[in-house]
Design an enzyme around this catalytic site. Structure first.
Site, PDB file in Angstrom:
ATOM      1  N   HIS A  95       0.851  -1.200   0.000  1.00  0.00           N
ATOM      2  CA  HIS A  95       0.000   0.000   0.000  1.00  0.00           C
ATOM      3  C   HIS A  95       0.883   1.244   0.000  1.00  0.00           C
ATOM      4  O   HIS A  95       0.760   2.132   0.845  1.00  0.00           O
ATOM      5  CB  HIS A  95      -0.943   0.029   1.218  1.00  0.00           C
ATOM      6  CG  HIS A  95      -2.133  -0.854   1.079  1.00  0.00           C
ATOM      7  ND1 HIS A  95      -2.893  -1.259   2.157  1.00  0.00           N
ATOM      8  CD2 HIS A  95      -2.716  -1.404  -0.013  1.00  0.00           C
ATOM      9  CE1 HIS A  95      -3.878  -2.042   1.736  1.00  0.00           C
ATOM     10  NE2 HIS A  95      -3.784  -2.129   0.426  1.00  0.00           N
ATOM     11  N   HIS A 129     -12.118  -7.922  -6.506  1.00  0.00           N
ATOM     12  CA  HIS A 129     -11.694  -6.646  -5.919  1.00  0.00           C
ATOM     13  C   HIS A 129     -10.742  -5.983  -6.905  1.00  0.00           C
ATOM     14  O   HIS A 129      -9.873  -6.636  -7.486  1.00  0.00           O
ATOM     15  CB  HIS A 129     -11.017  -6.928  -4.580  1.00  0.00           C
ATOM     16  CG  HIS A 129     -10.436  -5.744  -3.873  1.00  0.00           C
ATOM     17  ND1 HIS A 129     -10.921  -4.461  -4.017  1.00  0.00           N
ATOM     18  CD2 HIS A 129      -9.402  -5.652  -2.998  1.00  0.00           C
ATOM     19  CE1 HIS A 129     -10.210  -3.642  -3.255  1.00  0.00           C
ATOM     20  NE2 HIS A 129      -9.281  -4.341  -2.636  1.00  0.00           N
ATOM     21  N   GLU A 145      -8.474  -3.458  -6.557  1.00  0.00           N
ATOM     22  CA  GLU A 145      -7.195  -2.882  -6.148  1.00  0.00           C
ATOM     23  C   GLU A 145      -6.069  -3.508  -6.980  1.00  0.00           C
ATOM     24  O   GLU A 145      -6.165  -4.649  -7.434  1.00  0.00           O
ATOM     25  CB  GLU A 145      -6.980  -3.143  -4.657  1.00  0.00           C
ATOM     26  CG  GLU A 145      -6.096  -2.136  -3.965  1.00  0.00           C
ATOM     27  CD  GLU A 145      -6.134  -2.271  -2.457  1.00  0.00           C
ATOM     28  OE1 GLU A 145      -5.386  -1.532  -1.809  1.00  0.00           O
ATOM     29  OE2 GLU A 145      -6.900  -3.103  -1.920  1.00  0.00           O
ATOM     30  N   ASP A 153      -3.252  -4.880  -6.528  1.00  0.00           N
ATOM     31  CA  ASP A 153      -2.636  -6.163  -6.195  1.00  0.00           C
ATOM     32  C   ASP A 153      -3.504  -7.350  -6.610  1.00  0.00           C
ATOM     33  O   ASP A 153      -3.024  -8.491  -6.630  1.00  0.00           O
ATOM     34  CB  ASP A 153      -2.295  -6.243  -4.706  1.00  0.00           C
ATOM     35  CG  ASP A 153      -3.467  -5.868  -3.805  1.00  0.00           C
ATOM     36  OD1 ASP A 153      -4.172  -4.896  -4.128  1.00  0.00           O
ATOM     37  OD2 ASP A 153      -3.660  -6.531  -2.767  1.00  0.00           O
ATOM     38  N   HIS A 211     -12.335  -4.847   1.987  1.00  0.00           N
ATOM     39  CA  HIS A 211     -12.239  -3.562   2.663  1.00  0.00           C
ATOM     40  C   HIS A 211     -12.444  -2.379   1.704  1.00  0.00           C
ATOM     41  O   HIS A 211     -12.163  -1.223   2.092  1.00  0.00           O
ATOM     42  CB  HIS A 211     -10.873  -3.428   3.363  1.00  0.00           C
ATOM     43  CG  HIS A 211      -9.692  -3.418   2.425  1.00  0.00           C
ATOM     44  ND1 HIS A 211      -8.788  -2.386   2.424  1.00  0.00           N
ATOM     45  CD2 HIS A 211      -9.280  -4.270   1.469  1.00  0.00           C
ATOM     46  CE1 HIS A 211      -7.842  -2.607   1.541  1.00  0.00           C
ATOM     47  NE2 HIS A 211      -8.118  -3.744   0.942  1.00  0.00           N
ATOM     48  N   ASP A 221      -9.659 -10.463  -0.062  1.00  0.00           N
ATOM     49  CA  ASP A 221      -8.836  -9.959   1.043  1.00  0.00           C
ATOM     50  C   ASP A 221      -9.214 -10.559   2.395  1.00  0.00           C
ATOM     51  O   ASP A 221      -8.365 -10.669   3.281  1.00  0.00           O
ATOM     52  CB  ASP A 221      -8.926  -8.431   1.115  1.00  0.00           C
ATOM     53  CG  ASP A 221      -7.947  -7.745   0.175  1.00  0.00           C
ATOM     54  OD1 ASP A 221      -6.870  -8.321  -0.071  1.00  0.00           O
ATOM     55  OD2 ASP A 221      -8.245  -6.648  -0.308  1.00  0.00           O
ATOM     56  N   TYR A 251      -2.782  -8.392   9.843  1.00  0.00           N
ATOM     57  CA  TYR A 251      -3.581  -8.014   8.667  1.00  0.00           C
ATOM     58  C   TYR A 251      -4.941  -7.477   9.110  1.00  0.00           C
ATOM     59  O   TYR A 251      -5.395  -6.424   8.640  1.00  0.00           O
ATOM     60  CB  TYR A 251      -3.742  -9.255   7.787  1.00  0.00           C
ATOM     61  CG  TYR A 251      -4.312  -9.008   6.420  1.00  0.00           C
ATOM     62  CD1 TYR A 251      -3.485  -8.734   5.336  1.00  0.00           C
ATOM     63  CD2 TYR A 251      -5.685  -9.085   6.191  1.00  0.00           C
ATOM     64  CE1 TYR A 251      -4.012  -8.548   4.063  1.00  0.00           C
ATOM     65  CE2 TYR A 251      -6.213  -8.886   4.935  1.00  0.00           C
ATOM     66  CZ  TYR A 251      -5.378  -8.620   3.875  1.00  0.00           C
ATOM     67  OH  TYR A 251      -5.900  -8.421   2.617  1.00  0.00           O
ATOM     68  N   HIS A 269      -4.289 -13.222  -0.493  1.00  0.00           N
ATOM     69  CA  HIS A 269      -2.922 -13.062  -0.001  1.00  0.00           C
ATOM     70  C   HIS A 269      -2.631 -14.181   0.985  1.00  0.00           C
ATOM     71  O   HIS A 269      -3.454 -14.497   1.843  1.00  0.00           O
ATOM     72  CB  HIS A 269      -2.737 -11.719   0.723  1.00  0.00           C
ATOM     73  CG  HIS A 269      -2.873 -10.517  -0.140  1.00  0.00           C
ATOM     74  ND1 HIS A 269      -2.038 -10.249  -1.203  1.00  0.00           N
ATOM     75  CD2 HIS A 269      -3.754  -9.488  -0.103  1.00  0.00           C
ATOM     76  CE1 HIS A 269      -2.396  -9.109  -1.772  1.00  0.00           C
ATOM     77  NE2 HIS A 269      -3.450  -8.635  -1.128  1.00  0.00           N
TER      78      HIS A 269
END
Length: 398
Positions: free
Chosen positions: A22, A78, A80, A82, A144, A163, A191, A224
């Site tokens: 991040h 998601h 994002e 990553d 999130h 996530d 996390y 992850h």
């Protein structure tokens, strides 16, 4: 390409070298993984991609293994980077392939990549038949990001949770029963503490919703870290615990200091806490990783923060950690403040107000000491710690 269940393959990337995530916001002492999953049924589905720096190798490997034109659909749980970072490169090669995502997901993909691909917007309960298996989608907004969802592979009993239930943890192994359990749960808790704490009420609500679906779950495969195959619901139980005002009955003391006076105060306060049977951990926030500190705040019932006064304010590391703490919206935690000064002495009051603004129950008036504390001053700090401990015990009994 590693088969994790019949017809379901891990096609992700292990990133051994990453140390910050991040941007510079999250420390990854043990690296991370970007887990992407391929389901080879009568239809072939790709669920999530990998972070942008790995896009070429990821797409080339998929092409080598199955041929990109054989992918019938892509699921983006998601958006994002990553998770969806390889999407642009992949879609350049198979531009008409349908993408299944939430309404917010479609908007965010357009925002990231400025492309209007073949979006199939889904909501909770929508499904896609693959053959022997069926994909069932579960929206998970704000876990999130607003676009987040999970994908359940009906017939295989596998939850691709994105996530949720993940960890930034690279390992030679894929599964929870193969790795050091201390490392695994340390990274899972870190996390949760640093990423999901603000959304704890939503976590509890979403877990309840998933349980009410009453579907068998043999495996939880996050985006992850490690895949949960041995008693996979144990991480769900941990999330329920962590989302419900979790603490270990300890106090975390954070301080920063210019010439050592505030450090002496911190250690004396810790001694007072321990005198009354409350365990304390003491950290110099100018020298320790901020995400490790946040994990310790999450685990503690009480937080006492101290700083020297500088320019009528507080030291920069103290200001930074207080800003992070405010954003995480901790609940049901107790706080107080302390500090040292030479002439103006504003730091304890500033810290006290910021902790109150962050939602802490401030159970003690701040304490401050001028110049280098005397033995008598340090005894006052010890008594301060004892009083904090007694009040905390009373409140935990209530």
């Amino acid at each position: 390409m590693l088969e994790i269940k019949n017809k379901i393959f891990w096609v992700g990337v292990k990133d051994w070298e990453i140390k910050r995530f991040h941007g510079e916001e999250y420390s990854t002492h043990r690296g991370s993984t970007y887990n992407s999953y391929l389901i080879k049924d009568k239809k072939i589905a790709l669920v999530d991609t990998v972070w942008t720096p790995f896009h070429e190798g990821f797409v080339e490997q998929l092409d080598h293994e199955i041929g990109l034109n054989n992918i019938d659909l892509i699921v983006i749980n998601h958006t994002e980077q990553d998770h969806a970072g390889s999407l642009l490169y992949l879609m350049e090669k198979i531009p008409d392939t349908p993408i299944y995502c939430t309404k917010n997901g479609a908007a965010m993909i357009k925002g990231h990549f400025h492309k209007d691909w073949n979006f199939n917007v889904v909501k909770t309960g929508d499904s896609v038949e693959l053959g022997d298996y069926k994909l069932v989608f579960v929206e998970m907004p704000m876990l999130h990001w607003p676009d987040s969802m999970a994908t359940y592979v009906a017939g295989a009993n596998v939850l691709l949770s994105n996530d949720a239930f993940g960890q930034h943890y690279a390992s030679p192994y894929l599964y929870n029963d193969q790795v050091d359990q201390g490392e695994l749960f340390q990274e899972a808790l870190k996390y949760y503490a640093n990423i999901l704490t603000p959304f704890s009420d939503l976590v509890k609500k979403k877990i309840k919703e998933i349980k009410e679906l009453n579907v068998p779950i043999d495996m939880i495969a996050p985006s992850h870290g490690i895949i949960w195959r041995d008693n996979p619901l144990q991480i769900v139980e941990k999330y329920e615990l962590w989302a419900s005002g979790y603490h270990e009955g300890t106090v975390t003391i954070l301080y920063d200091t210019m010439w050592g006076a505030t450090r002496k105060m911190a250690l004396s306060i810790a001694r007072g806490l321990e005198n009354k049977g409350i365990g304390a951990k003491v950290f110099n926030i100018g020298r320790i990783d901020k995400n490790d500190v946040i994990t310790e705040v999450f685990k503690a019932k009480g937080l006492i923060v101290g700083s020297s006064t500088i320019n009528n304010g507080i030291l920069s590391a103290t200001a930074s950690i207080l800003e992070i703490i405010k954003g995480l919206r901790f609940k049901d935690k107790l706080g107080s403040a302390f500090g040292s000064y030479g002439w103006s002495g504003e730091s304890p009051k500033i810290i006290d107000q910021r902790l109150a603004d962050a939602g802490f129950d401030m159970i003690m008036e701040p304490i401050k000491m001028k110049y280098d504390p005397t033995p008598e001053n340090l005894k006052e700090c010890e008594v301060f710690g004892e009083q904090f401990a007694l009040k905390m015990k009373e409140l935990m009994k209530a």
